[in-house]
Structures are given as C-alpha cells and as structure tokens.
Design a protein around this motif. Structure first.
Motif, PDB file in Angstrom:
ATOM      1  N   VAL A   6       0.832  -1.193   0.000  1.00  0.00           N
ATOM      2  CA  VAL A   6       0.000   0.000   0.000  1.00  0.00           C
ATOM      3  C   VAL A   6       0.875   1.254   0.000  1.00  0.00           C
ATOM      4  CG1 VAL A   6      -1.715   1.329   1.284  1.00  0.00           C
ATOM      5  CG2 VAL A   6      -1.929  -1.160   1.136  1.00  0.00           C
ATOM      6  N   SER A   7       1.926   1.255   0.812  1.00  0.00           N
ATOM      7  CA  SER A   7       2.833   2.402   0.851  1.00  0.00           C
ATOM      8  C   SER A   7       3.453   2.665  -0.526  1.00  0.00           C
ATOM      9  CB  SER A   7       3.947   2.160   1.879  1.00  0.00           C
ATOM     10  OG  SER A   7       3.413   1.919   3.153  1.00  0.00           O
ATOM     11  N   LEU A   8       3.855   1.597  -1.206  1.00  0.00           N
ATOM     12  CA  LEU A   8       4.456   1.750  -2.530  1.00  0.00           C
ATOM     13  C   LEU A   8       3.421   2.242  -3.535  1.00  0.00           C
ATOM     14  CD1 LEU A   8       6.636  -1.506  -2.661  1.00  0.00           C
ATOM     15  CD2 LEU A   8       7.333   0.802  -2.015  1.00  0.00           C
ATOM     16  N   ASP A   9       2.202   1.718  -3.449  1.00  0.00           N
ATOM     17  CA  ASP A   9       1.137   2.187  -4.340  1.00  0.00           C
ATOM     18  C   ASP A   9       0.843   3.666  -4.114  1.00  0.00           C
ATOM     19  OD1 ASP A   9       0.638  -0.175  -5.743  1.00  0.00           O
ATOM     20  OD2 ASP A   9      -0.709  -0.939  -4.197  1.00  0.00           O
ATOM     21  N   VAL A  10       0.838   4.066  -2.850  1.00  0.00           N
ATOM     22  CA  VAL A  10       0.556   5.468  -2.527  1.00  0.00           C
ATOM     23  C   VAL A  10       1.656   6.372  -3.082  1.00  0.00           C
ATOM     24  CG1 VAL A  10       0.381   7.140  -0.643  1.00  0.00           C
ATOM     25  CG2 VAL A  10      -0.884   4.988  -0.522  1.00  0.00           C
ATOM     26  N   LEU A  11       2.921   5.975  -2.925  1.00  0.00           N
ATOM     27  CA  LEU A  11       4.007   6.783  -3.469  1.00  0.00           C
ATOM     28  C   LEU A  11       3.894   6.887  -4.984  1.00  0.00           C
ATOM     29  CD1 LEU A  11       6.652   8.351  -3.136  1.00  0.00           C
ATOM     30  CD2 LEU A  11       7.875   6.173  -3.311  1.00  0.00           C
ATOM     31  N   ARG A  12       3.588   5.775  -5.632  1.00  0.00           N
ATOM     32  CA  ARG A  12       3.419   5.789  -7.086  1.00  0.00           C
ATOM     33  C   ARG A  12       2.249   6.683  -7.481  1.00  0.00           C
ATOM     34  NH1 ARG A  12       2.033   0.925  -7.649  1.00  0.00           N
ATOM     35  NH2 ARG A  12       4.098   0.046  -7.403  1.00  0.00           N
ATOM     36  N   ALA A 286      13.241  10.652  -2.561  1.00  0.00           N
ATOM     37  CA  ALA A 286      12.260   9.580  -2.770  1.00  0.00           C
ATOM     38  C   ALA A 286      12.262   8.608  -1.593  1.00  0.00           C
ATOM     39  CB  ALA A 286      12.562   8.842  -4.075  1.00  0.00           C
ATOM     40  N   MET A 287      13.457   8.255  -1.104  1.00  0.00           N
ATOM     41  CA  MET A 287      13.558   7.381   0.073  1.00  0.00           C
ATOM     42  C   MET A 287      12.898   8.024   1.284  1.00  0.00           C
ATOM     43  SD  MET A 287      17.497   6.072  -0.104  1.00  0.00           S
ATOM     44  CE  MET A 287      18.269   5.755  -1.697  1.00  0.00           C
ATOM     45  N   PHE A 288      13.128   9.319   1.457  1.00  0.00           N
ATOM     46  CA  PHE A 288      12.557  10.032   2.602  1.00  0.00           C
ATOM     47  C   PHE A 288      11.033   9.983   2.563  1.00  0.00           C
ATOM     48  CE2 PHE A 288      10.785  13.841   4.533  1.00  0.00           C
ATOM     49  CZ  PHE A 288      11.379  13.833   5.792  1.00  0.00           C
ATOM     50  N   VAL A 289      10.456  10.269   1.397  1.00  0.00           N
ATOM     51  CA  VAL A 289       8.997  10.286   1.285  1.00  0.00           C
ATOM     52  C   VAL A 289       8.430   8.881   1.478  1.00  0.00           C
ATOM     53  CG1 VAL A 289       7.049  10.746  -0.253  1.00  0.00           C
ATOM     54  CG2 VAL A 289       8.977  12.337  -0.177  1.00  0.00           C
ATOM     55  N   LEU A 290       9.088   7.870   0.910  1.00  0.00           N
ATOM     56  CA  LEU A 290       8.611   6.499   1.079  1.00  0.00           C
ATOM     57  C   LEU A 290       8.688   6.081   2.546  1.00  0.00           C
ATOM     58  CD1 LEU A 290       7.556   3.854   0.000  1.00  0.00           C
ATOM     59  CD2 LEU A 290       9.900   3.225  -0.638  1.00  0.00           C
ATOM     60  N   LEU A 292       8.469   8.019   5.114  1.00  0.00           N
ATOM     61  CA  LEU A 292       7.386   8.735   5.803  1.00  0.00           C
ATOM     62  C   LEU A 292       6.048   8.037   5.575  1.00  0.00           C
ATOM     63  CD1 LEU A 292       6.405  11.187   7.422  1.00  0.00           C
ATOM     64  CD2 LEU A 292       6.238  12.445   5.249  1.00  0.00           C
ATOM     65  N   LEU A 293       5.811   7.583   4.342  1.00  0.00           N
ATOM     66  CA  LEU A 293       4.560   6.890   4.038  1.00  0.00           C
ATOM     67  C   LEU A 293       4.467   5.563   4.783  1.00  0.00           C
ATOM     68  CD1 LEU A 293       4.255   7.586   0.195  1.00  0.00           C
ATOM     69  CD2 LEU A 293       2.824   8.537   2.012  1.00  0.00           C
ATOM     70  N   ILE A 294       5.580   4.826   4.853  1.00  0.00           N
ATOM     71  CA  ILE A 294       5.572   3.571   5.604  1.00  0.00           C
ATOM     72  C   ILE A 294       5.236   3.845   7.074  1.00  0.00           C
ATOM     73  CG2 ILE A 294       7.017   1.673   6.448  1.00  0.00           C
ATOM     74  CD1 ILE A 294       8.475   1.758   3.747  1.00  0.00           C
ATOM     75  N   TYR A 295       5.810   4.928   7.608  1.00  0.00           N
ATOM     76  CA  TYR A 295       5.525   5.270   9.003  1.00  0.00           C
ATOM     77  C   TYR A 295       4.047   5.611   9.195  1.00  0.00           C
ATOM     78  CZ  TYR A 295       5.465   7.792  13.408  1.00  0.00           C
ATOM     79  OH  TYR A 295       5.159   8.211  14.667  1.00  0.00           O
ATOM     80  N   LEU A 296       3.511   6.452   8.313  1.00  0.00           N
ATOM     81  CA  LEU A 296       2.126   6.889   8.476  1.00  0.00           C
ATOM     82  C   LEU A 296       1.130   5.764   8.208  1.00  0.00           C
ATOM     83  CD1 LEU A 296       2.289  10.403   6.758  1.00  0.00           C
ATOM     84  CD2 LEU A 296       2.224   9.904   9.207  1.00  0.00           C
ATOM     85  N   ILE A 297       1.419   4.949   7.183  1.00  0.00           N
ATOM     86  CA  ILE A 297       0.451   3.928   6.768  1.00  0.00           C
ATOM     87  C   ILE A 297       0.638   2.629   7.543  1.00  0.00           C
ATOM     88  CG2 ILE A 297      -0.278   2.477   4.830  1.00  0.00           C
ATOM     89  CD1 ILE A 297       0.370   4.881   2.999  1.00  0.00           C
ATOM     90  N   ASP A 298       1.891   2.164   7.653  1.00  0.00           N
ATOM     91  CA  ASP A 298       2.138   0.864   8.282  1.00  0.00           C
ATOM     92  C   ASP A 298       2.238   0.950   9.794  1.00  0.00           C
ATOM     93  OD1 ASP A 298       2.537  -1.051   5.961  1.00  0.00           O
ATOM     94  OD2 ASP A 298       3.901   0.558   5.423  1.00  0.00           O
ATOM     95  N   VAL A 299       2.922   1.976  10.276  1.00  0.00           N
ATOM     96  CA  VAL A 299       3.120   2.086  11.719  1.00  0.00           C
ATOM     97  C   VAL A 299       1.908   2.732  12.394  1.00  0.00           C
ATOM     98  CG1 VAL A 299       4.570   3.036  13.556  1.00  0.00           C
ATOM     99  CG2 VAL A 299       5.618   2.174  11.447  1.00  0.00           C
ATOM    100  N   LYS A 300       1.461   3.870  11.851  1.00  0.00           N
ATOM    101  CA  LYS A 300       0.342   4.600  12.462  1.00  0.00           C
ATOM    102  C   LYS A 300      -1.023   4.096  12.005  1.00  0.00           C
ATOM    103  CE  LYS A 300       1.004   7.678  14.797  1.00  0.00           C
ATOM    104  NZ  LYS A 300       1.245   7.710  16.272  1.00  0.00           N
ATOM    105  N   GLY A 301      -1.046   3.361  10.884  1.00  0.00           N
ATOM    106  CA  GLY A 301      -2.308   2.809  10.401  1.00  0.00           C
ATOM    107  C   GLY A 301      -3.214   3.802   9.707  1.00  0.00           C
ATOM    108  N   TRP A 302      -2.652   4.870   9.143  1.00  0.00           N
ATOM    109  CA  TRP A 302      -3.462   5.890   8.473  1.00  0.00           C
ATOM    110  C   TRP A 302      -3.655   5.535   7.002  1.00  0.00           C
ATOM    111  CZ3 TRP A 302      -0.862  11.045  10.470  1.00  0.00           C
ATOM    112  CH2 TRP A 302      -1.031  11.116  11.862  1.00  0.00           C
ATOM    113  N   GLN A 303      -4.395   4.511   6.715  1.00  0.00           N
ATOM    114  CA  GLN A 303      -4.598   4.104   5.326  1.00  0.00           C
ATOM    115  C   GLN A 303      -5.691   4.915   4.637  1.00  0.00           C
ATOM    116  OE1 GLN A 303      -4.529   0.175   3.845  1.00  0.00           O
ATOM    117  NE2 GLN A 303      -3.631  -0.693   5.701  1.00  0.00           N
TER     118      GLN A 303
END
Length: 376
Positions: A6-12, A286-290, A292-303
């Motif tokens: 999901v994080s990768l899809d969101v970045l894309r 790009a690494m930084f944004v990805l 951040l997305l992993i943190y927000l989506i995977d860790v915090k659960g903000w899908q």
C-alpha cells in the motif's frame, strides 16, 4: 496485498498525480516557479517528479522479480516484452493522433507527402521510452548480479561511465553545458536532429540515450530499497520492525541527499543530463517520502486518508497515458480555452492543473471499485 505494498502504491499514485499537474498547467506562460523545471542546473520540486517515478519502478521490481532465481529465459522474455510494450506505448502517445496538424501541413504537398514529413520528424524518445529502457537495463542487472554489493558496484560503474563519457567527449563549451554536452551529440548521431526534442532552443533531448545509464542508477537504488523492504523480517512486535525499517531508510535518505550535494560541487545537479549528483539527490528525497509513508500507513495505520492515491497508484501507467491523450485531443480537436473559466493567472493555471488531476483521481477510484487494473 500487505500494508507495505500500500505504501508503494501510494508513493506511485502521489508521483503520477504530480506528473499530471506539472505536465498539464492551464497556461505554460503562467506557472508558479516551484512547478517549473530548472532552466538547466538546479532542482525544483517539479524536477523531483520523474526520478520519483523511476525510483517507484525500481521498488516495484524488487517484488515483481522476486520469483526469479537469477536471469533465466522466462525472466528475460518477461523483461524484454514489458520494456518493449512500454516503449511502444510511449511512441504511440507521442505520435497520436497519427497524422500532421494543419500547422504542419504544406498545401503544395499531397497528404502522403505531408504524412511522410510528419513521420520524419517524430520524436523517438521521451518519458515512457526512458522508463522502458531504464526498466530493461535495471531488471537485467538486478537479476544477473543478485547480490546487493554487486548492484552497488553496478551503480558506481554506471555513474563513473556517465561522467567519463560527458568529460571525454565534451565540446569546447563545456561538458555540462547545453551546447557542449556529449549526450546531445550521441542523440544527434543515433536519431538525427529531426527525431529529438527542440524545446531548449537547439536540438537536445533530456530523455536521450546517455541518460539511460544514470536513469538505471535511479531504478537500481529504488530496487535496493524495495529489496530491503521485502526482506525486512518481522519481530515479536511488527510495529517495532517497521520502525527499524523507517529509521534505516531515513538514514539512507539523508546519506543519499548529502552525497548528491557533495557530488554537485564537481558535477552539477541537472535533470536534463540526469547527472550523477541529480541521481543521488532525488533518490534521497524519494527514500525520505517512502519512509514517511511507511511510518504513516504501516506504523500509524493511516490508510484511509491515502486511499485516493492508492487507487491512483494501482493504475498509474494507464492514468498517465490517459492524461496525455485527453490533452492532445483538446489541443487538436476541441481547442477549449481554459481562461474562459479559470482566468490567466498562475493561481488559475494551477487550479486548472489540479482540477484536471482530480478528474483522473475520480477515474482511478472508479476503476479501483470496479476492480479494473491495467498493467503491462
């Protein structure tokens, strides 16, 4: 599908949404400076969009190629087929609607003579052809080399080769100048003046052949990050494992950005040349944004807040092509003047671009709900 996907899809999805915004302003003469490409050296927010997309290609490769144990016949067939289709789609998008406009037509010539003149000036490279070539070279290297250290070696080798060619075959104007860079001469020799971009005032293509070397480096950096995500092992507390991954990625991002800035003291950050400093600087962001997305989506659960971009990311290529087709149809057949509704200022130009992107976002969400996913 796991949360990390999901994080990768969101970045894309975020990347393609921004590509549509920067590629489709209401007026090319009314654009806010951050949404313009740097004139030559430098990097604006607009200049981050394309390398983000190539980085996403690399991260996706780490998952798509995981089923292959090295470079074999099946992998080679799939890679070449996908790369060929990507290039063909890009060429067809450039050629659409496949015959010259009135402005390109000479009344003294027949239709076929005019068509041959038009075909003889068709640009043979561009965004999708660059993606196709970097995908093919990056995939072949990743499967052939396998090991992370060897892939890092390939990144270094390609970077050194790129700089070496620019320096060894530079014109008197300088290795990193518009007029004197070797990339221009290579494209002129291979494609000819009529088949490359002329938007810089002289024949020079920012998506030419030499940049495939460093574009592949961007893909391979994305691949290594994707491999790290794929291989990250769980722990008793999965959230802790994800936090460790995010922490590692932040460190890599900072290192890549600093390296890019350090390299820029010798090799300018330059999108048009896809310079080595540009590779590491943009990959770092790009690494930084990805991360951040992993943190927000995977860790915090903000899908949920990111769902529209997830839908965008799952049909990224189709929506990018659709945006190009719609704009070409408007230029060619409708000729709708956006200023009649939006006005002619920078703000209104941006409002048009965002509205155009939102149209595609609605389409993306409908496609997601209907389970329509178009992939090559």
């Amino acid at each position: 599908m796991t949360k990390r996907y999901v994080s990768l899809d969101v970045l894309r999805g975020l990347t393609v949404a921004l590509m549509i915004i920067v590629n489709n302003p209401g007026s090319w003469s009314n654009i806010f400076p951050p949404l313009r490409h740097a004139e030559w050296d430098g990097c604006t927010p607009c200049d981050l969009v394309f390398p983000f997309f190539l980085f996403c290609v690399g991260t996706s490769m780490a998952f798509a190629l995981a089923k292959y144990d090295g470079l074999n016949g099946g992998a080679l067939k799939k890679i070449l087929k996908r790369g060929g289709l990507l290039y063909l789609v890009g060429l067809l998008l450039t050629a659409f609607p496949f015959y010259p406009s009135e402005a390109q037509t000479d009344p003294s010539l027949s239709f076929w003579e005019n068509w041959m003149n038009w075909a003889g000036n068709l640009r043979l490279v561009g965004v999708l052809p660059r993606i196709a070539m970097c995908y093919v070279v990056g995939s072949l290297l990743a499967l052939w080399l396998k090991r992370t250290k060897k892939i890092w070696g390939a990144i270094v080798a390609l970077s050194v080769l790129h700089v070496g060619i620019l320096l060894a075959f530079a014109g008197p104007e300088g290795a990193f100048t518009l007029e004197g860079n070797a990339a221009r001469n290579i494209d002129l020799a291979v494609f000819g003046e009529d088949h490359i971009y002329h938007g810089f005032g002289i024949p020079f293509d920012p998506e030419g052949l030499l940049g495939v070397l460093t574009g592949t480096c961007t893909v391979l950096l994305g691949y290594l990050v994707g491999k790290m995500i794929r291989n990250s092992s769980g722990s008793a507390d999965p959230r802790m494992s994800q936090l460790e991954l995010v922490s590692k990625m932040y460190g890599l991002a900072a290192g890549a950005i600093v390296l890019g800035l350090a390299l820029s003291l010798a090799v300018p950050i330059n999108k048009a040349l896809w310079s080595v400093s540009y590779v590491f600087y943009t990959a770092g962001w790009a690494m930084f944004v990805l991360a951040l997305l992993i943190y927000l989506i995977d860790v915090k659960g903000w899908q949920k807040p990111f769902f529209p971009f997830k839908a965008f990311g799952m049909n990224a290529l189709a929506l990018f092509v659709l945006s190009g087709l719609l704009m070409k149809i408007n230029w060619r057949y409708i000729e709708w003047d956006y200023t009649a509704i939006f006005g002619g200022s920078e703000a209104m130009s941006l409002l048009f671009a965002v509205s155009f992107m939102m149209l595609h976002m609605i389409i993306a969400i409908l496609m997601y709900w209907k389970k329509v996913f178009i992939k090559l």
